[in-house]
Structures are given as structure tokens and as C-alpha cells.
Design a protein around this motif. Structure first.
Motif, PDB file in Angstrom:
ATOM      1  N   GLU A  98       0.824  -1.215   0.000  1.00  0.00           N
ATOM      2  CA  GLU A  98       0.000   0.000   0.000  1.00  0.00           C
ATOM      3  C   GLU A  98       0.856   1.261   0.000  1.00  0.00           C
ATOM      4  O   GLU A  98       0.486   2.281  -0.593  1.00  0.00           O
ATOM      5  CB  GLU A  98      -0.924   0.000   1.219  1.00  0.00           C
ATOM      6  N   ALA A  99       2.015   1.193   0.637  1.00  0.00           N
ATOM      7  CA  ALA A  99       2.917   2.346   0.698  1.00  0.00           C
ATOM      8  C   ALA A  99       3.803   2.461  -0.532  1.00  0.00           C
ATOM      9  O   ALA A  99       4.572   3.422  -0.651  1.00  0.00           O
ATOM     10  CB  ALA A  99       3.784   2.252   1.953  1.00  0.00           C
ATOM     11  N   GLY A 100       3.700   1.508  -1.451  1.00  0.00           N
ATOM     12  CA  GLY A 100       4.508   1.541  -2.662  1.00  0.00           C
ATOM     13  C   GLY A 100       5.930   1.048  -2.463  1.00  0.00           C
ATOM     14  O   GLY A 100       6.775   1.200  -3.352  1.00  0.00           O
ATOM     15  N   GLU A 101       6.222   0.430  -1.311  1.00  0.00           N
ATOM     16  CA  GLU A 101       7.563  -0.068  -1.033  1.00  0.00           C
ATOM     17  C   GLU A 101       7.790  -1.471  -1.599  1.00  0.00           C
ATOM     18  O   GLU A 101       8.930  -1.891  -1.801  1.00  0.00           O
ATOM     19  CB  GLU A 101       7.813  -0.055   0.480  1.00  0.00           C
ATOM     20  N   VAL A 102       6.718  -2.197  -1.808  1.00  0.00           N
ATOM     21  CA  VAL A 102       6.752  -3.499  -2.480  1.00  0.00           C
ATOM     22  C   VAL A 102       5.869  -3.398  -3.715  1.00  0.00           C
ATOM     23  O   VAL A 102       4.764  -2.840  -3.659  1.00  0.00           O
ATOM     24  CB  VAL A 102       6.255  -4.629  -1.550  1.00  0.00           C
ATOM     25  N   SER A 103       6.351  -3.939  -4.840  1.00  0.00           N
ATOM     26  CA  SER A 103       5.618  -3.843  -6.103  1.00  0.00           C
ATOM     27  C   SER A 103       4.243  -4.511  -6.014  1.00  0.00           C
ATOM     28  O   SER A 103       4.124  -5.674  -5.625  1.00  0.00           O
ATOM     29  CB  SER A 103       6.435  -4.510  -7.215  1.00  0.00           C
ATOM     30  N   LYS A 104       3.206  -3.756  -6.389  1.00  0.00           N
ATOM     31  CA  LYS A 104       1.858  -4.320  -6.420  1.00  0.00           C
ATOM     32  C   LYS A 104       1.755  -5.415  -7.481  1.00  0.00           C
ATOM     33  O   LYS A 104       1.022  -6.393  -7.313  1.00  0.00           O
ATOM     34  CB  LYS A 104       0.825  -3.235  -6.692  1.00  0.00           C
ATOM     35  N   VAL A 105       2.493  -5.251  -8.574  1.00  0.00           N
ATOM     36  CA  VAL A 105       2.502  -6.271  -9.625  1.00  0.00           C
ATOM     37  C   VAL A 105       2.998  -7.596  -9.061  1.00  0.00           C
ATOM     38  O   VAL A 105       2.386  -8.651  -9.245  1.00  0.00           O
ATOM     39  CB  VAL A 105       3.389  -5.825 -10.806  1.00  0.00           C
ATOM     40  N   ARG A 106       4.105  -7.550  -8.354  1.00  0.00           N
ATOM     41  CA  ARG A 106       4.667  -8.765  -7.772  1.00  0.00           C
ATOM     42  C   ARG A 106       3.734  -9.341  -6.714  1.00  0.00           C
ATOM     43  O   ARG A 106       3.527 -10.558  -6.647  1.00  0.00           O
ATOM     44  CB  ARG A 106       6.027  -8.446  -7.152  1.00  0.00           C
ATOM     45  N   TYR A 107       3.152  -8.484  -5.883  1.00  0.00           N
ATOM     46  CA  TYR A 107       2.267  -8.970  -4.826  1.00  0.00           C
ATOM     47  C   TYR A 107       1.010  -9.607  -5.417  1.00  0.00           C
ATOM     48  O   TYR A 107       0.546 -10.647  -4.946  1.00  0.00           O
ATOM     49  CB  TYR A 107       1.886  -7.839  -3.872  1.00  0.00           C
ATOM     50  N   ASP A 108       0.431  -8.993  -6.452  1.00  0.00           N
ATOM     51  CA  ASP A 108      -0.752  -9.577  -7.100  1.00  0.00           C
ATOM     52  C   ASP A 108      -0.430 -10.952  -7.675  1.00  0.00           C
ATOM     53  O   ASP A 108      -1.244 -11.880  -7.602  1.00  0.00           O
ATOM     54  CB  ASP A 108      -1.264  -8.653  -8.199  1.00  0.00           C
ATOM     55  N   ASN A 109       0.768 -11.096  -8.249  1.00  0.00           N
ATOM     56  CA  ASN A 109       1.156 -12.398  -8.785  1.00  0.00           C
ATOM     57  C   ASN A 109       1.356 -13.415  -7.669  1.00  0.00           C
ATOM     58  O   ASN A 109       1.033 -14.600  -7.831  1.00  0.00           O
ATOM     59  CB  ASN A 109       2.453 -12.268  -9.593  1.00  0.00           C
ATOM     60  N   TYR A 110       1.895 -12.956  -6.559  1.00  0.00           N
ATOM     61  CA  TYR A 110       2.046 -13.829  -5.391  1.00  0.00           C
ATOM     62  C   TYR A 110       0.687 -14.398  -4.982  1.00  0.00           C
ATOM     63  O   TYR A 110       0.556 -15.598  -4.719  1.00  0.00           O
ATOM     64  CB  TYR A 110       2.672 -13.036  -4.241  1.00  0.00           C
ATOM     65  N   LYS A 111      -0.332 -13.557  -4.947  1.00  0.00           N
ATOM     66  CA  LYS A 111      -1.669 -14.009  -4.562  1.00  0.00           C
ATOM     67  C   LYS A 111      -2.234 -15.001  -5.582  1.00  0.00           C
ATOM     68  O   LYS A 111      -2.895 -15.974  -5.208  1.00  0.00           O
ATOM     69  CB  LYS A 111      -2.607 -12.807  -4.402  1.00  0.00           C
ATOM     70  N   VAL A 112      -1.989 -14.744  -6.869  1.00  0.00           N
ATOM     71  CA  VAL A 112      -2.478 -15.654  -7.913  1.00  0.00           C
ATOM     72  C   VAL A 112      -1.828 -17.028  -7.760  1.00  0.00           C
ATOM     73  O   VAL A 112      -2.504 -18.063  -7.782  1.00  0.00           O
ATOM     74  CB  VAL A 112      -2.199 -15.080  -9.318  1.00  0.00           C
ATOM     75  N   ILE A 113      -0.504 -17.048  -7.594  1.00  0.00           N
ATOM     76  CA  ILE A 113       0.206 -18.321  -7.464  1.00  0.00           C
ATOM     77  C   ILE A 113      -0.175 -19.023  -6.167  1.00  0.00           C
ATOM     78  O   ILE A 113      -0.344 -20.248  -6.125  1.00  0.00           O
ATOM     79  CB  ILE A 113       1.733 -18.100  -7.551  1.00  0.00           C
ATOM     80  N   TYR A 114      -0.355 -18.258  -5.096  1.00  0.00           N
ATOM     81  CA  TYR A 114      -0.810 -18.827  -3.818  1.00  0.00           C
ATOM     82  C   TYR A 114      -2.157 -19.523  -4.006  1.00  0.00           C
ATOM     83  O   TYR A 114      -2.370 -20.631  -3.511  1.00  0.00           O
ATOM     84  CB  TYR A 114      -0.918 -17.711  -2.775  1.00  0.00           C
ATOM     85  N   SER A 115      -3.058 -18.873  -4.748  1.00  0.00           N
ATOM     86  CA  SER A 115      -4.379 -19.466  -5.007  1.00  0.00           C
ATOM     87  C   SER A 115      -4.256 -20.745  -5.815  1.00  0.00           C
ATOM     88  O   SER A 115      -4.958 -21.730  -5.562  1.00  0.00           O
ATOM     89  CB  SER A 115      -5.267 -18.456  -5.751  1.00  0.00           C
ATOM     90  N   GLU A 116      -3.371 -20.745  -6.797  1.00  0.00           N
ATOM     91  CA  GLU A 116      -3.160 -21.957  -7.593  1.00  0.00           C
ATOM     92  C   GLU A 116      -2.669 -23.100  -6.713  1.00  0.00           C
ATOM     93  O   GLU A 116      -3.144 -24.235  -6.824  1.00  0.00           O
ATOM     94  CB  GLU A 116      -2.138 -21.676  -8.699  1.00  0.00           C
ATOM     95  N   LEU A 117      -1.701 -22.805  -5.870  1.00  0.00           N
ATOM     96  CA  LEU A 117      -1.138 -23.839  -5.003  1.00  0.00           C
ATOM     97  C   LEU A 117      -2.158 -24.356  -4.002  1.00  0.00           C
ATOM     98  O   LEU A 117      -2.119 -25.514  -3.594  1.00  0.00           O
ATOM     99  CB  LEU A 117       0.085 -23.290  -4.263  1.00  0.00           C
ATOM    100  N   LYS A 118      -3.067 -23.504  -3.614  1.00  0.00           N
ATOM    101  CA  LYS A 118      -4.090 -23.903  -2.647  1.00  0.00           C
ATOM    102  C   LYS A 118      -5.264 -24.616  -3.320  1.00  0.00           C
ATOM    103  O   LYS A 118      -6.163 -25.126  -2.661  1.00  0.00           O
ATOM    104  CB  LYS A 118      -4.591 -22.672  -1.899  1.00  0.00           C
ATOM    105  N   GLY A 119      -5.254 -24.628  -4.651  1.00  0.00           N
ATOM    106  CA  GLY A 119      -6.316 -25.312  -5.369  1.00  0.00           C
ATOM    107  C   GLY A 119      -7.504 -24.441  -5.664  1.00  0.00           C
ATOM    108  O   GLY A 119      -8.545 -24.927  -6.136  1.00  0.00           O
TER     109      GLY A 119
END
Length: 305
Positions: free
Chosen positions: A273-294
Motif C-alpha cells: 500500500e505504501a509503494g515499497e513493495v511492487s503491487k505487480v509482484r504482490y498480485d502475482n504472489y496471490k495468484v500463485i498462492y491461489s493456484e497452489l491452494k487449489g
């Protein structure tokens, strides 16, 4: 006689003996017995059957420094992943999966974005912010106008690099610039689906003569383009370890073992939210997390709009 496998097709292995020639070899039955498959980049011993026709047998695979599963290559020093900045727009989700795979192998990665000549500064900055700031070497090039190639060549010199990326991003064109006698067929970009035709059917190793001298050889391995990647040995618990930019903010999470998904007072989410971590990377993290969780992932989060 020792050599290096440059290409493998339909059970035949093309082995270059340094300073001599290339021999077409068949693998001895012992490899099948021991469930060992020779792959491109292997240093091997061969026996000559017919010197006139340059035919031989592959009798021994010398110890490997490493061996990748996809692409199946051996003795690699680094990976060069090539995407286009635009036309086609980069699939960040696919890029992140490749980076995860290379971290599993412990290989350094150079992220190379092509088509700088038709991209805006804003488009380049978005990519830079997403990947350079989390520790990856990022290069912007234009194969067409030969921009940035000298910097890339300096990073390739004296090493064996595997060149990977999706179809249609200029991989064959780049190889033709690095290895003018490679004779690669450049794929035409399909306007209808905004995706290139995959013109590389197998992995092949090339000697980059321009960057080779008596002290060191430079090799580049061309690999088939891909449109999807399947992660192995990655779980929802281990996934965050492949996003090194998260580590700095994890002590700020309220809960130990925070997944950075749904928990409140998450240090990583606050950094996004503060722009210190890339939102693009974080959104992809969530997508891959969802894939791994089924769960069914939202792939729109992993693509540039």
C-alpha cells in the motif's frame, strides 16, 4: 574423446569436440539401464565409429555442475529470460514462475525486456520498479535497433547461459544477433492472437564466437518458447520465500507465519500500500498462492493491461 552435447534430436546427440568437428552419436544402452538421459550442455566422452561420416557412440556423461528440468539443459551458469515490453505485453505471472524455478536451481537470472524502440518510458519504469528493486538484473534492449546488446554481451562473456522466454518476444532474432551463423528462423508475430509462433522445437547450444577467446568460451542455449509453467516442490508455506522483497517487512506482521493474504496487520500488505513493495509482484504472489491452494486464480491480476 571428450566433447559437449550441442543438440539432441530423436535419439541422436550432436557432440562438438573442441577444435575439431561435430559428431552424430547414439547413446549406449547403459544410459537407459541406469535411467540417465543425456541432455544439451552435457560434457561427455564418445567413441568414434566412422571418422569419414562423423559418427560415434556416447559412452559417458561427465559430472554435471547442475541440470535443469525445464528447459532440460546441463552445466548452466545463468539464465537469460526474454520478454517483450509491449506487443505482446508481458505476462507477469509467467515471468514470476520462471524466476521461482531458477531460484530453486540457485541460478542467477538476467531479465531482458525487448522492443524498447516501441515502448514508452512509463512502461519501462513499471517493469524496472517491479523487478530491479527486488534484486534482479534488468536490461532493456531493442534487438531491431541493436540497443543494449553490448551490455548484454558483457554479462554473457565467459559463461554458459540458457535463453528462455515465451514465443513472439524476439528470442530467435536476439540469437541471430549473438550467433550470426546460427541460421535461426525468425518467427512472425501473429496479429490475430498477439502471440508468436514457436519456431524452436528443441534446445540447442551455440558457441558465441565473438565472445570466445583462448581463456574462456561463451555458450548460449536456445530453448523452445513456452506459454505456461508448472511449479514443482513449491507450497503455500514456502512460496513467500521466493519473494525476497517480502522478508524486510515480515517482522511487522502481527501473526507469526503470516501468509500475507488475509491476515490483518500484515507488514507486507502495508508495504504494498505504501509503494515499497511492487503491487505487480504482490498480485502475482496471490495468484500463485491461489493456484497452489487449489483455488481458481484470477489471471487478469498476472497480466499487464
Amino acid at each position: 574423446m571428450q566433447g559437449k552435447i550441442m543438440k539432441g534430436i530423436a535419439g541422436f546427440y550432436y557432440v562438438e569436440v573442441k577444435g575439431q568437428t561435430v559428431y552424430e552419436c547414439k547413446a549406449k544402452g547403459i544410459f537407459r539401464k541406469d535411467n540417465i538421459k543425456p541432455i544439451v550442455g552435457d560434457n561427455v566422452e564418445i567413441e568414434i565409429i566412422d571418422e569419414d561420416t562423423r559418427q560415434g557412440n556416447l559412452v559417458k556423461i561427465l559430472p554435471r555442475t547442475n541440470a535443469l528440468i525445464r528447459p532440460p539443459v546441463a552445466n548452466v551458469d545463468q539464465a537469460v529470460i526474454l520478454f517483450a515490453i509491449v506487443k505482446p505485453n508481458p505476462n507477469y505471472n509467467l515471468l514470476d514462475k520462471f524466476l521461482i524455478m531458477m531460484r530453486q536451481y540457485g541460478l542467477p537470472v538476467i531479465i531482458c525486456f525487448n522492443k524498447q524502440d516501441i515502448a514508452t518510458k512509463e512502461e519501462q519504469q513499471e517493469l524496472y520498479d517491479a523487478y530491479e528493486k527486488c534484486g534482479y538484473r534488468v536490461l532493456f534492449i531493442s534487438v531491431k535497433e541493436e540497443r543494449g546488446l553490448d551490455e548484454l554481451k558483457a554479462l554473457l562473456k565467459g559463461k554458459t547461459s540458457t535463453l528462455a522466454g515465451p514465443s513472439g518476444v524476439g528470442k530467435s532474432s536476439l540469437l541471430n544477433k549473438l550467433v550470426p551463423d546460427a541460421g535461426m528462423q525468425t518467427g512472425e508475430l501473429s496479429r490475430k492472437i498477439d502471440r508468436g509462433k514457436n519456431t524452436t522445437r528443441h534446445s540447442e547450444l551455440f558457441l558465441v564466437k565473438e565472445l570466445t577467446d583462448e581463456q574462456q568460451e561463451t555458450f548460449i542455449i536456445d530453448t523452445p518458447g513456452f506459454t505456461s509453467l508448472e511449479l514443482r516442490d513449491v507450497t503455500t508455506d514456502s512460496l513467500m520465500g521466493y519473494y525476497p522483497e517480502f522478508e524486510k517487512y515480515e517482522p511487522e506482521c502481527r501473526f507469526g507465519g503470516c501468509s500475507h493474504i488475509a491476515e490483518p496487520d500484515c507488514g507486507v500488505k502495508k508495504a504494498v500500500e505504501a509503494g515499497e513493495v511492487s503491487k505487480v509482484r504482490y498480485d502475482n504472489y496471490k495468484v500463485i498462492y491461489s493456484e497452489l491452494k487449489g483455488m481458481r486464480p484470477d489471471y487478469s491480476k498476472g497480466k499487464k493491461r
